[in-house]
Design a protein around this motif. Structure first.
Motif, PDB file in Angstrom:
ATOM      1  N   SER A 129      -3.875  12.799  -0.954  1.00 35.07           N
ATOM      2  CA  SER A 129      -2.588  12.464  -1.199  1.00 35.07           C
ATOM      3  C   SER A 129      -1.171  13.221  -1.071  1.00 35.07           C
ATOM      4  O   SER A 129      -0.122  12.934  -1.120  1.00 35.07           O
ATOM      5  CB  SER A 129      -2.632  11.617  -2.403  1.00 35.07           C
ATOM      6  OG  SER A 129      -3.258  12.528  -3.462  1.00 35.07           O
ATOM      7  N   ASP A 130      -1.368  14.305  -1.950  1.00 40.31           N
ATOM      8  CA  ASP A 130      -0.484  15.507  -1.963  1.00 40.31           C
ATOM      9  C   ASP A 130       0.067  15.718  -0.465  1.00 40.31           C
ATOM     10  O   ASP A 130       1.180  16.070  -0.357  1.00 40.31           O
ATOM     11  CB  ASP A 130      -0.930  16.636  -2.681  1.00 40.31           C
ATOM     12  CG  ASP A 130      -1.123  16.278  -4.255  1.00 40.31           C
ATOM     13  OD1 ASP A 130      -0.394  15.541  -4.690  1.00 40.31           O
ATOM     14  OD2 ASP A 130      -1.750  17.109  -4.964  1.00 40.31           O
ATOM     15  N   GLY A 131      -0.857  15.942   0.537  1.00 45.83           N
ATOM     16  CA  GLY A 131      -0.727  16.129   1.743  1.00 45.83           C
ATOM     17  C   GLY A 131       0.057  15.252   2.391  1.00 45.83           C
ATOM     18  O   GLY A 131       1.153  15.571   3.080  1.00 45.83           O
ATOM     19  N   LEU A 132      -0.225  14.244   2.191  1.00 43.45           N
ATOM     20  CA  LEU A 132       0.434  12.675   2.669  1.00 43.45           C
ATOM     21  C   LEU A 132       2.025  12.774   2.125  1.00 43.45           C
ATOM     22  O   LEU A 132       3.106  12.516   2.845  1.00 43.45           O
ATOM     23  CB  LEU A 132      -0.256  11.599   2.551  1.00 43.45           C
ATOM     24  CG  LEU A 132       0.188  10.193   3.057  1.00 43.45           C
ATOM     25  CD1 LEU A 132      -0.298  10.154   4.536  1.00 43.45           C
ATOM     26  CD2 LEU A 132       0.194   8.962   2.228  1.00 43.45           C
ATOM     27  N   LEU A 133       1.870  12.940   0.873  1.00 45.08           N
ATOM     28  CA  LEU A 133       3.264  13.165   0.380  1.00 45.08           C
ATOM     29  C   LEU A 133       4.381  14.057   0.838  1.00 45.08           C
ATOM     30  O   LEU A 133       5.542  13.843   1.236  1.00 45.08           O
ATOM     31  CB  LEU A 133       3.394  13.493  -1.204  1.00 45.08           C
ATOM     32  CG  LEU A 133       4.598  13.648  -1.904  1.00 45.08           C
ATOM     33  CD1 LEU A 133       5.434  12.271  -2.070  1.00 45.08           C
ATOM     34  CD2 LEU A 133       4.278  14.218  -3.208  1.00 45.08           C
ATOM     35  N   HIS A 134       3.635  15.152   1.117  1.00 47.45           N
ATOM     36  CA  HIS A 134       4.812  16.187   1.809  1.00 47.45           C
ATOM     37  C   HIS A 134       5.023  16.150   3.338  1.00 47.45           C
ATOM     38  O   HIS A 134       6.054  16.209   3.511  1.00 47.45           O
ATOM     39  CB  HIS A 134       3.930  17.699   1.748  1.00 47.45           C
ATOM     40  CG  HIS A 134       3.660  18.418   0.488  1.00 47.45           C
ATOM     41  ND1 HIS A 134       4.747  18.347  -0.548  1.00 47.45           N
ATOM     42  CD2 HIS A 134       2.638  18.644  -0.422  1.00 47.45           C
ATOM     43  CE1 HIS A 134       4.251  18.918  -1.813  1.00 47.45           C
ATOM     44  NE2 HIS A 134       2.947  19.077  -1.558  1.00 47.45           N
ATOM     45  N   TRP A 135       4.009  15.558   3.884  1.00 49.22           N
ATOM     46  CA  TRP A 135       4.260  14.862   5.463  1.00 49.22           C
ATOM     47  C   TRP A 135       5.288  13.819   5.364  1.00 49.22           C
ATOM     48  O   TRP A 135       6.176  14.115   6.176  1.00 49.22           O
ATOM     49  CB  TRP A 135       2.792  14.551   5.687  1.00 49.22           C
ATOM     50  CG  TRP A 135       2.705  13.890   7.137  1.00 49.22           C
ATOM     51  CD1 TRP A 135       3.467  14.618   8.104  1.00 49.22           C
ATOM     52  CD2 TRP A 135       2.213  12.768   7.759  1.00 49.22           C
ATOM     53  NE1 TRP A 135       3.366  14.057   9.502  1.00 49.22           N
ATOM     54  CE2 TRP A 135       2.493  13.009   9.255  1.00 49.22           C
ATOM     55  CE3 TRP A 135       1.533  11.871   7.381  1.00 49.22           C
ATOM     56  CZ2 TRP A 135       2.112  12.013  10.053  1.00 49.22           C
ATOM     57  CZ3 TRP A 135       1.003  10.761   8.068  1.00 49.22           C
ATOM     58  CH2 TRP A 135       1.200  10.732   9.649  1.00 49.22           C
ATOM     59  N   MET A 136       5.194  12.917   4.696  1.00 53.31           N
ATOM     60  CA  MET A 136       6.225  12.022   4.472  1.00 53.31           C
ATOM     61  C   MET A 136       7.544  12.613   4.295  1.00 53.31           C
ATOM     62  O   MET A 136       8.644  12.078   4.751  1.00 53.31           O
ATOM     63  CB  MET A 136       5.953  10.890   3.608  1.00 53.31           C
ATOM     64  CG  MET A 136       4.758  10.163   3.844  1.00 53.31           C
ATOM     65  SD  MET A 136       4.404   8.693   2.559  1.00 53.31           S
ATOM     66  CE  MET A 136       5.458   7.697   2.647  1.00 53.31           C
TER      67      MET A 136
END
Length: 356
Positions: free
Chosen positions: A170-177
């Motif tokens: 979820s943290d990785g997805l946040l940074h990607w977005m």
């Protein structure tokens, strides 16, 4: 103002065309590697977004008033979806709530768990917390490790991004977005702080089943038409009087929810999907000498807002329930329609209803 509206209605009485509430999907043709620029908002989207190539682009309403495009890895383990649609009703928190509820309630996401948000965020280089974002972890049958949605406004346009990853936390997805959003080229615009929507303190109650307002069909058409034409003026006056706070009243089905402005007990917005289509139900405006009625007689206007125009339905004698509104839509009980986009502002009367 009134004379011009009445003249438009009179000129349109001869029309019999009934405007369809939906529009077919149409592919947007773009060369490989060509960036896309939305013709109305001046938002530019590169051919590669978040490290992914664009795989398709489509318009869901005429004149690209509602567009979407997908960016995917070859194995579809990483997906970004980008949308722009016209603001015709409600507010950003309403349509963000719709976008996140589609994820939360869809069987495809297998009872996802919300792990972040909903919360406000600031676009890159901006100070105002003008965007909203939330992230979920889908159930095991979905195949994705994380999925999320973010939204913000650029002038009179809403921008939405959905992201799903089979590998990112979820943290990785946040940074990607966040990185993908920073790759968009946005025109100068006023960034207004927003906050996630909350639930209304109490849900609306409805006194029995509403019925069509009594009187001849021509009166009903004129009443519905005037209600739709003048509702915008009322909303402008309400905004000038002070800020409008929206709350979620109730959820009907996937993509169908009721929202209320300032916890109104006499009006509501029934959102249909997550791209701006909604029905406004509100007390009908009374104009002396035009749509006269006894002071004790209630009447409620029903207006469907779409990307390029509004559709009015038969006036009701009491506040109709959302189920009753959906019934009127399904039965195509249209009285009139009007364009709200483009050079023309054509008003069309459904002459079939005059013969009922």
């Amino acid at each position: 103002m009134i004379s011009r509206i009445c003249m438009a209605a009179a000129l349109a009485l001869s029309g019999a065309m009934l405007v369809s509430p939906t529009a077919a999907q149409e592919a947007i043709s773009l060369a490989e590697g060509e960036a896309y620029e939305h013709p109305h908002s001046d938002i530019a989207v590169p051919a590669m977004l978040g490290g992914l190539p664009r795989t398709d682009a489509a318009a869901y309403a005429e004149d690209q008033l509602d567009i979407g495009m997908n960016f995917e890895s070859a194995d579809r383990s990483q997906i970004l979806s980008f949308y722009v649609f016209r603001n015709t009703n409600g507010a950003l928190p309403v349509w963000f709530a719709q976008a996140e509820s589609v994820i939360a309630m869809s069987p495809n996401y297998d009872n996802p768990e919300r792990v972040l948000g909903p919360r406000s965020f600031a676009l890159s280089g901006a100070e105002a917390q003008s965007g909203l974002i939330t992230i979920f972890e889908p159930g095991p049958r979905n195949g994705m490790r994380s999925t999320g949605v973010a939204m913000f406004a650029v002038g009179e346009w809403y921008v939405k991004m959905r992201a799903s990853s089979a590998t990112r936390t979820s943290d990785g997805l946040l940074h990607w977005m966040e990185g993908a959003l920073a790759e968009l080229q946005l025109p100068d615009h006023d960034a207004v702080a927003v906050a996630p929507i909350g639930d209304c303190e109490d849900e609306l109650r409805f006194r029995g089943r509403s019925r069509d307002v009594r009187g001849d069909a021509a009166d009903n058409v004129v009443n519905s038409l005037l209600g739709g034409l003048l509702q915008g003026l009322v909303e402008e006056q309400q905004e000038e009087a002070g800020p409008v706070t929206w709350c979620r009243d109730s959820q009907l089905h996937l993509g169908q929810a009721v929202y209320r402005a300032n916890e109104s007990e006499t009006s509501y917005l029934l959102a249909l999907g997550d791209n701006g289509n909604a029905v406004r139900v509100s007390p009908q405006l009374h104009i002396e000498g035009i749509n006269d009625r006894d002071n004790d007689d209630e009447a409620f206007s029903i207006t469907l807002y779409r990307a390029a125009g509004d559709v009015s339905f038969v006036t009701q004698d009491r506040l109709p329930s959302p189920e009753r509104v959906l019934e009127l839509l399904n039965d195509n009980r249209v009285t009139s329609s009007r364009q709200t986009w483009g050079e023309g502002r054509e008003v069309t009367i459904n002459s079939d209803i005059l013969s009922e």
